[in-house]
Design a protein around this motif. Structure first.
Motif, mmCIF file in Angstrom:
data_model
loop_
_atom_site.group_PDB
_atom_site.id
_atom_site.type_symbol
_atom_site.label_atom_id
_atom_site.label_comp_id
_atom_site.label_asym_id
_atom_site.label_seq_id
_atom_site.Cartn_x
_atom_site.Cartn_y
_atom_site.Cartn_z
ATOM 1 N N GLN A 60 -10.394 8.658 -21.745
ATOM 2 C CA GLN A 60 -9.930 9.990 -22.003
ATOM 3 C C GLN A 60 -10.179 10.966 -20.804
ATOM 4 O OE1 GLN A 60 -11.280 10.193 -26.408
ATOM 5 N NE2 GLN A 60 -9.401 11.380 -26.374
ATOM 6 N N LEU A 61 -9.396 11.852 -20.402
ATOM 7 C CA LEU A 61 -9.583 12.759 -19.256
ATOM 8 C C LEU A 61 -8.882 14.027 -19.819
ATOM 9 C CD1 LEU A 61 -8.507 10.574 -16.141
ATOM 10 C CD2 LEU A 61 -11.010 10.885 -17.071
ATOM 11 N N GLN A 62 -9.819 14.984 -19.383
ATOM 12 C CA GLN A 62 -9.289 16.314 -19.942
ATOM 13 C C GLN A 62 -8.635 17.171 -18.543
ATOM 14 O OE1 GLN A 62 -7.864 18.358 -21.546
ATOM 15 N NE2 GLN A 62 -9.604 18.846 -23.204
ATOM 16 N N THR A 85 -3.846 7.368 -14.661
ATOM 17 C CA THR A 85 -3.617 5.725 -14.872
ATOM 18 C C THR A 85 -3.747 4.919 -13.678
ATOM 19 O OG1 THR A 85 -2.523 6.220 -17.016
ATOM 20 C CG2 THR A 85 -2.719 3.757 -16.202
ATOM 21 N N GLU A 86 -2.835 5.049 -12.862
ATOM 22 C CA GLU A 86 -2.591 4.320 -11.576
ATOM 23 C C GLU A 86 -3.967 4.581 -10.894
ATOM 24 O OE1 GLU A 86 0.606 5.537 -9.153
ATOM 25 O OE2 GLU A 86 1.274 3.640 -8.870
ATOM 26 N N ASN A 87 -4.232 5.635 -10.491
ATOM 27 C CA ASN A 87 -5.337 5.923 -9.946
ATOM 28 C C ASN A 87 -6.677 5.192 -10.122
ATOM 29 O OD1 ASN A 87 -4.110 7.551 -7.910
ATOM 30 N ND2 ASN A 87 -4.693 9.519 -9.178
ATOM 31 N N LEU A 88 -7.002 5.325 -11.742
ATOM 32 C CA LEU A 88 -8.023 4.485 -12.173
ATOM 33 C C LEU A 88 -7.976 3.034 -11.923
ATOM 34 C CD1 LEU A 88 -9.032 6.447 -15.412
ATOM 35 C CD2 LEU A 88 -10.058 6.710 -13.174
ATOM 36 N N ALA A 268 -19.987 8.036 -13.282
ATOM 37 C CA ALA A 268 -20.340 8.807 -12.033
ATOM 38 C C ALA A 268 -18.987 8.786 -11.091
ATOM 39 C CB ALA A 268 -21.177 8.098 -10.993
ATOM 40 N N TYR A 269 -18.107 7.822 -11.011
ATOM 41 C CA TYR A 269 -16.936 7.532 -10.772
ATOM 42 C C TYR A 269 -15.945 8.553 -11.100
ATOM 43 C CZ TYR A 269 -12.119 6.164 -9.657
ATOM 44 O OH TYR A 269 -10.898 6.363 -9.374
ATOM 45 N N LEU A 270 -16.045 8.525 -12.354
ATOM 46 C CA LEU A 270 -14.841 9.567 -13.113
ATOM 47 C C LEU A 270 -15.116 11.118 -12.674
ATOM 48 C CD1 LEU A 270 -14.602 8.341 -16.994
ATOM 49 C CD2 LEU A 270 -12.752 8.214 -14.937
ATOM 50 N N GLU A 271 -16.610 11.320 -12.753
ATOM 51 C CA GLU A 271 -16.864 12.646 -12.374
ATOM 52 C C GLU A 271 -16.522 13.028 -10.790
ATOM 53 O OE1 GLU A 271 -21.279 13.101 -13.093
ATOM 54 O OE2 GLU A 271 -20.882 12.665 -15.271
#
Lengths: 437, 234
Positions: A60-62, A85-88, A268-271
């Protein structure tokens, strides 16, 4: 002595067959109702993929602006935007990832061989099959090249394969999804799930899809969702590409992380990702917010088993308690009628403990018979539920653990109900009955 | 062997206190055959129940084979009863669901005797009372006299040192009563100590020693036979 007590219990049943039958039926009905609701509850709350439920994480991303809120418990959107979604999915990371979307088509062979039918379809990235433990019977998942080039290919379930082609091995065959001709590259066993945990947006207990197509087809063929699309700000969507570029949430994303260190790397990647997107004018909140929930946390977060289900189980146990109260009354009458015999046994050397145990074995046997009847009643109840709503097909079932639990609950419940009558009868003064018998 | 010193038994309701036994003193030696007589309500059965540890006493001291019964808990009393005492009741008190073999088996099971030994004893006891051929019969298929003989077999199966009989011939006609009495006399000759409550004066006279209970006390006794030194009463 235990086998002797069983023998005595059996004789006791034969001596008063009607009362015994009444008690067995009472406990059977009580257990049947209880096990029906408990079985449904058990299936609802059961881990759908126990071997790796702690390794699969819903992402989940805010991405909403500061001050915007969502109806989820922590105001985090349940789904992701297409861009995220595509980026991840395309990020250079060593983890298996599944981008998912529910859609649907008119499925046909462009001939009169099979009647066209509407079928929900799952758009998925290729890792999804491995992540969610889907088993291939024939063929396999589409290649990376096919995925990146948006090749019109599909993986279908065994039942759809049989329905369309009359065989489980339909690899190489083509069929149509609306006007799109797709080639079968793999056939999987039917995906049997009691909780559709990978996409809880449109009903937690709906059946999983039987047709799977590559994620890249969304963009290439402008395939829209059959699930929810949620927005949080005004965004005019005139063409499909507008939706792809929008901040609307309509896709699901899962990642497989096998240990804490992998989780830390992905976090860490998400951040970093959020920080980069921030520079591009998105993710305007001061603090980067994201959530990784494993399967069971995800199910709990969605409140798949809600209060109503719990109340239903509680009510069924109350019904069982009413049945037990009736059994207690019948047991009291039955046991006290036997007080003269107990007096004789006491005179002949039986201790209170032995008399008590003899009666507890008898109520335990009652419970065992009641448990068996209860399983039959529960099967009828579950059959009725399945017939009333196909939604409950996977849920209204009794698995082996519930089958074993039924007699255990019945025996325990009967023993609890029998404690007082057994205690009462073992405490009668034997001398009172010896003269009068 | 059995010694009661100042035994009392009081039944109490909200309104009334009833003394079933008071200052009851009795000494029974091994091998005695004692007939207990007395009017109805005098306390004979209460005495027998206390002797058999089927009900507690209110005061005094009761020693059975030197064991102070008043100090035993329920399990210990049950064990002692099972090992040393056999009961014969006026109403036979056979368990109707069990056949003769199984009825005789009841005290042996509670004693934890193994199946082979149980079988030997049951067959021997049923043989002794002349009912070996009826082992598979249910009690209701027998006459009253036969049922009482089964009850005697059941009492004997545990090889008790004491037989307590509460009007064992009360429900029998005179012929059967005589047969049962002869059986009891034989058992006594074989070594068991017997205390028999009876209303039947003729049967009582056949016992070597008579005691009479009146108003919960030993009122009088007559020693018909046996050792004149056997002390009865305080």
């Amino acid at each position: 002595m235990f086998s002797h007590y069983i023998d005595l219990s059996w004789r006791s049943f034969k001596r008063t067959p009607l009362v015994s039958l009444l008690m067995v039926i009472a406990i059977g009905v009580g257990i049947g109702i209880t096990m029906t609701s408990l079985s449904v509850y058990h299936m609802m709350s059961m881990d759908p993929i126990p071997e790796k439920s702690d390794k699969l994480f819903a992402v989940q991303l805010q991405s909403m602006d500061e001050g915007e809120s969502w109806w989820s418990p922590d105001s985090m959107p349940y789904q992701l935007t297409y861009r995220d979604t595509e980026n991840l999915l395309n990020a250079d990371l060593p983890f298996k990832r599944a981008a998912l979307m529910k859609t649907g088509f008119s499925v046909h062979l462009n001939s009169d061989k099979v009647k066209p039918f509407l079928e929900q379809t799952r758009v998925a990235s290729r890792d999804a099959f491995d992540m969610f433990n889907l088993s291939f019977i024939n063929g396999g998942v589409w290649s990376k090249e096919q995925e990146s080039s948006a090749a019109p290919v599909a993986v279908i379930s065994q039942s759809i394969s049989k329905k369309l082609f009359g065989t489980s091995n339909s690899v190489g065959e083509t069929f149509y999804l609306d006007d799109l001709s797709v080639r079968v590259v793999g056939v999987i066993e039917d995906w049997k799930l009691h909780i559709k945990y990978f996409d809880l947006n449109n009903g937690s207990f709906n059946k999983p899809e039987h047709i799977f197509i590559p994620f890249s087809l969304i963009k290439a063929n402008e395939i829209d969702t059959w699930g929810n699309t949620n927005g949080w700000k005004h965004e005019p969507v005139k063409v499909f590409n507008d939706k792809l570029q929008s901040e609307k949430f309509w896709l699901q994303f899962w990642v497989e992380l096998n240990n804490a260190s992998e989780k830390r790397v992905f976090e860490a990647y998400l951040e970093n990702y959020i920080a980069e997107e921030k520079k591009a004018g998105r993710f305007t909140r001061e603090k980067a917010e994201y959530k990784l929930r494993d399967v069971n946390q995800w199910i709990s977060y969605w409140e798949v088993v809600n209060e109503d289900n719990k109340i239903m189980v509680a009510l069924s146990f109350m019904f069982l308690a009413v049945c037990l109260a009736n059994i207690l009354g019948l047991l009291l009458a039955k046991f006290l009628r036997r007080a003269p015999e107990v007096g004789v046994r006491r005179a002949l050397g039986a201790s209170k403990k032995q008399v008590f145990f003899q009666h507890i074995v008898e109520v335990g046997m009652l419970g065992l018979f009641g448990g068996v009847i209860g399983i039959i009643v529960a099967q009828v109840g579950l059959f009725g539920i399945r017939q009333s709503l196909s939604y409950y097909d996977a849920l209204a079932n009794m698995d082996i653990s519930m089958l074993m639990t039924a007699p255990l609950i019945a025996i325990s419940a009967c023993i609890i109900a029998g404690l007082y009558p057994a205690w009462l009868v073992c405490n009668t003064t034997p001398a009172t009955y010896l003269k009068t018998q | 062997m059995l010694k009661m010193n100042n035994i009392s038994k009081m039944y109490q309701t909200e309104m009334v206190q009833t003394h079933a036994l008071r200052d009851f003193n009795l000494n029974v030696e091994e091998g005695e055959f004692i007939a207990v007589t007395g009017p109805s309500g005098s306390g004979k059965t209460t005495f027998l129940n206390i002797a058999g540890m089927l009900e507690p006493f209110t005061g005094g001291e009761y020693l059975l084979d030197g064991i102070d019964v008043g100090k035993l808990n329920d399990n210990q009393r049950a064990d002692l009863r099972n090992q040393k005492i056999g009961f014969i009741f006026q109403g036979f008190n056979l368990i109707p669901d069990l056949n003769l073999y199984e009825n005789v088996e009841v005290p042996l099971r509670y004693r934890g005797i193994k199946a082979a030994e149980r079988k030997r004893r049951i067959e021997q006891c049923l043989e002794q009372v002349g009912l070996a051929s009826r082992a598979k019969h249910l009690p209701q298929q027998l006459s009253g006299g036969q049922q009482q003989r089964v009850a005697i077999a059941r009492a004997l199966a545990g090889e008790p040192r004491f037989l307590l009989a509460d009007e064992p011939t009360g429900n029998l006609d005179s012929l059967m009563a005589r047969q049962v009495m002869e059986l009891l006399e034989q058992i006594n000759r074989d070594g068991a100590t017997i205390i028999m409550v009876t209303h039947d004066a003729e049967l009582a006279r056949r016992a070597p020693r008579n005691i009479q209970v009146v108003d919960g006390q030993l009122a009088d006794f007559t020693l018909y036979q046996g050792n004149p030194n056997m002390a009865v009463g305080a």
